[in-house]
Scaffold this motif. Structure first.
Motif, mmCIF file in Angstrom:
data_model
loop_
_atom_site.group_PDB
_atom_site.id
_atom_site.type_symbol
_atom_site.label_atom_id
_atom_site.label_comp_id
_atom_site.label_asym_id
_atom_site.label_seq_id
_atom_site.Cartn_x
_atom_site.Cartn_y
_atom_site.Cartn_z
ATOM 1 N N HIS A 159 0.825 -1.646 -0.188
ATOM 2 C CA HIS A 159 -0.384 0.175 -0.004
ATOM 3 C C HIS A 159 1.045 1.412 -0.143
ATOM 4 N N ALA A 160 1.858 1.201 0.759
ATOM 5 C CA ALA A 160 3.443 2.168 1.247
ATOM 6 C C ALA A 160 4.267 1.928 1.285
ATOM 7 N N PRO A 161 5.482 2.617 0.898
ATOM 8 C CA PRO A 161 6.737 1.558 2.000
ATOM 9 C C PRO A 161 7.000 1.664 2.822
ATOM 10 N N HIS A 162 6.320 2.651 3.335
ATOM 11 C CA HIS A 162 6.764 3.257 4.243
ATOM 12 C C HIS A 162 5.231 2.601 6.039
ATOM 13 N N GLN A 163 4.334 1.565 5.299
ATOM 14 C CA GLN A 163 3.968 1.589 5.776
ATOM 15 C C GLN A 163 4.365 -0.423 7.299
ATOM 16 N N ILE A 164 3.444 -0.587 8.629
ATOM 17 C CA ILE A 164 3.310 -1.368 8.787
ATOM 18 C C ILE A 164 2.393 -1.533 9.418
ATOM 19 N N THR A 165 2.000 -2.455 9.894
ATOM 20 C CA THR A 165 1.094 -3.486 10.643
ATOM 21 C C THR A 165 1.246 -3.655 11.626
ATOM 22 N N VAL A 166 0.026 -3.963 12.819
ATOM 23 C CA VAL A 166 0.558 -4.384 14.100
ATOM 24 C C VAL A 166 -0.376 -5.493 15.070
ATOM 25 N N LEU A 167 0.377 -6.275 15.151
ATOM 26 C CA LEU A 167 0.022 -7.150 15.915
ATOM 27 C C LEU A 167 -0.383 -7.628 17.315
ATOM 28 N N ILE A 168 -1.418 -7.854 18.162
ATOM 29 C CA ILE A 168 -1.911 -7.874 19.660
ATOM 30 C C ILE A 168 -1.658 -9.296 20.071
ATOM 31 N N ARG A 169 -0.384 -9.793 20.064
ATOM 32 C CA ARG A 169 0.017 -11.046 20.060
ATOM 33 C C ARG A 169 -0.828 -12.056 20.987
ATOM 34 N N GLU A 170 -1.370 -11.571 21.934
ATOM 35 C CA GLU A 170 -1.809 -12.592 23.295
ATOM 36 C C GLU A 170 -3.238 -12.489 22.985
ATOM 37 N N LEU A 171 -4.014 -11.752 22.522
ATOM 38 C CA LEU A 171 -5.140 -11.672 21.077
ATOM 39 C C LEU A 171 -5.544 -11.605 20.868
ATOM 40 N N GLY A 172 -4.486 -12.594 20.140
ATOM 41 C CA GLY A 172 -4.703 -12.647 18.149
ATOM 42 C C GLY A 172 -5.505 -11.480 17.474
ATOM 43 N N MET A 173 -5.311 -10.543 17.752
ATOM 44 C CA MET A 173 -6.106 -8.909 16.397
ATOM 45 C C MET A 173 -4.998 -8.311 16.123
ATOM 46 N N LEU A 174 -5.496 -8.529 14.412
ATOM 47 C CA LEU A 174 -3.877 -7.316 13.885
ATOM 48 C C LEU A 174 -4.441 -6.476 13.863
ATOM 49 N N ALA A 175 -3.700 -4.753 13.839
ATOM 50 C CA ALA A 175 -4.177 -3.381 13.642
ATOM 51 C C ALA A 175 -3.561 -3.926 11.950
ATOM 52 N N THR A 176 -4.639 -3.575 11.112
ATOM 53 C CA THR A 176 -3.952 -3.916 9.436
ATOM 54 C C THR A 176 -3.751 -2.838 8.821
ATOM 55 N N ALA A 177 -3.559 -1.496 9.019
ATOM 56 C CA ALA A 177 -3.590 -0.919 8.715
ATOM 57 C C ALA A 177 -4.248 -1.060 7.250
ATOM 58 N N ASP A 178 -3.474 -0.117 5.939
ATOM 59 C CA ASP A 178 -4.311 -0.350 4.900
ATOM 60 C C ASP A 178 -3.687 -1.549 3.759
ATOM 61 N N SER A 179 -3.281 -2.424 4.518
ATOM 62 C CA SER A 179 -2.640 -3.878 3.583
ATOM 63 C C SER A 179 -3.677 -4.949 3.184
ATOM 64 N N VAL A 180 -5.539 -4.035 4.291
ATOM 65 C CA VAL A 180 -6.712 -5.269 2.919
ATOM 66 C C VAL A 180 -7.550 -4.357 2.633
#
Length: 299
Positions: A159-180
């Motif tokens: 989506h962009a060359p400076h994008q990160i996503t964030v996995l909340i490990r213990e909850l199995g949740m992924l903050a996707t940014a604009d990867s989806v």
């Protein structure tokens, strides 16, 4: 207008930033344990909505440890510098390719002005420079310990060359940014988010496959909301990227210019949904068309 905040779990909240006055279009996410992180920030012009939302759950701004703008686009990072003025202890976590633009947003502002125009830039709000000492960079991955919860920040280009996503490990949740793709609650359709100048379809699909291997149970989507049909969202995003590239290639082959392609796609989607599209959806489609055209020029 005050921001709306919704409790997802005891540790995770969705904040509707009410960007540009629209509900359920731009979300950011608050993750709370012994330490607190805010993932994405919304536009600079809507930062007070985020402030009001956080106040409403009685969190002291000085307790917020991390602000994580997932990428530089202003609906994700624009409010960062303004929020930092209220959050004295917070560090900004961003990809290393975002670092210089957070310190000096001049080129970022010019790029937004070129794409959207001066009037829209004013509506978005103008990001301010951030002291480099308050920024910690992500390369491929960075782990943040919040106490009972660990966040894994993952480089997620496409989506962009400076994008990160964030996995909340213990909850199995992924903050996707604009990867989806964008899935607005009031529209029964997914729209790929493929903006200029740097959208890369191959990297975007590689990122989706990398994120799928993490096997998240829940997606925290900025545009917009919580999704538990994780596999469907990942697969549909890949399908839509490929469909739109083929469709825009076809229209381009027919000699249509960017504006005509945009109008054809608006007409197609409006017909599928049997309704007029809201202005924010049309704007998204315009930007996605321009991004794919730019991508096709490069390959």
């Amino acid at each position: 207008m005050k921001g709306n905040i919704y409790k997802i779990t005891d540790n995770v909240y969705l904040i509707d930033t009410l960007g540009l006055g629209f509900e359920k279009t731009i979300a950011c996410y608050l993750v709370k344990s012994n330490k607190i992180a805010l993932i994405d920030t919304g536009y600079a012009s809507s930062y007070l909505n985020v402030i009001e939302a956080i106040k409403s759950i009685n969190i002291d701004f000085n307790e917020i440890n991390y602000i994580i703008p997932t990428h530089l686009h202003l609906d994700h990072s624009g409010a960062t510098s303004y929020l930092l003025q209220h959050m004295s202890k917070a560090k900004v976590i961003a990809h290393k390719r975002a670092f210089k633009h957070l310190i000096d947003p001049t080129k970022l502002i010019e790029s937004v002005k070129e794409l959207y125009g001066e009037n829209k830039l004013r509506l978005f709000g103008i990001p301010l420079p951030i002291n480099e000492e308050r920024i910690e960079v992500v390369e491929e991955e960075l782990e943040l310990n919040l106490g009972d919860i660990n966040l894994l920040c993952i480089y997620s280009p496409g989506h962009a060359p400076h994008q990160i996503t964030v996995l909340i490990r213990e909850l199995g949740m992924l903050a996707t940014a604009d990867s989806v793709g964008v899935i607005y609650p009031d529209l029964n359709i997914m729209i790929p988010t493929t903006p200029p100048p740097s959208f890369d379809a191959n990297l975007a699909i590689d990122t989706l496959e990398k994120l799928a291997k993490l096997q998240p149970k829940t997606l925290l989507i900025p545009h917009f909301g919580i999704r538990n049909d994780v596999e469907d969202v990942f697969n549909n995003t890949k399908i839509k990227i490929k469909e739109w590239i083929d469709l825009i290639k076809y229209f381009k082959g027919q000699g249509l210019n960017a504006e005509s392609i945009f109008l054809e796609i608006i007409k197609k989607i409006s017909k599928e949904l049997s309704k007029e599209l809201p202005i924010y959806t049309k704007e998204l489609i315009r930007v996605s068309v321009l991004g794919i055209l730019k991508y096709l020029e490069r390959i």
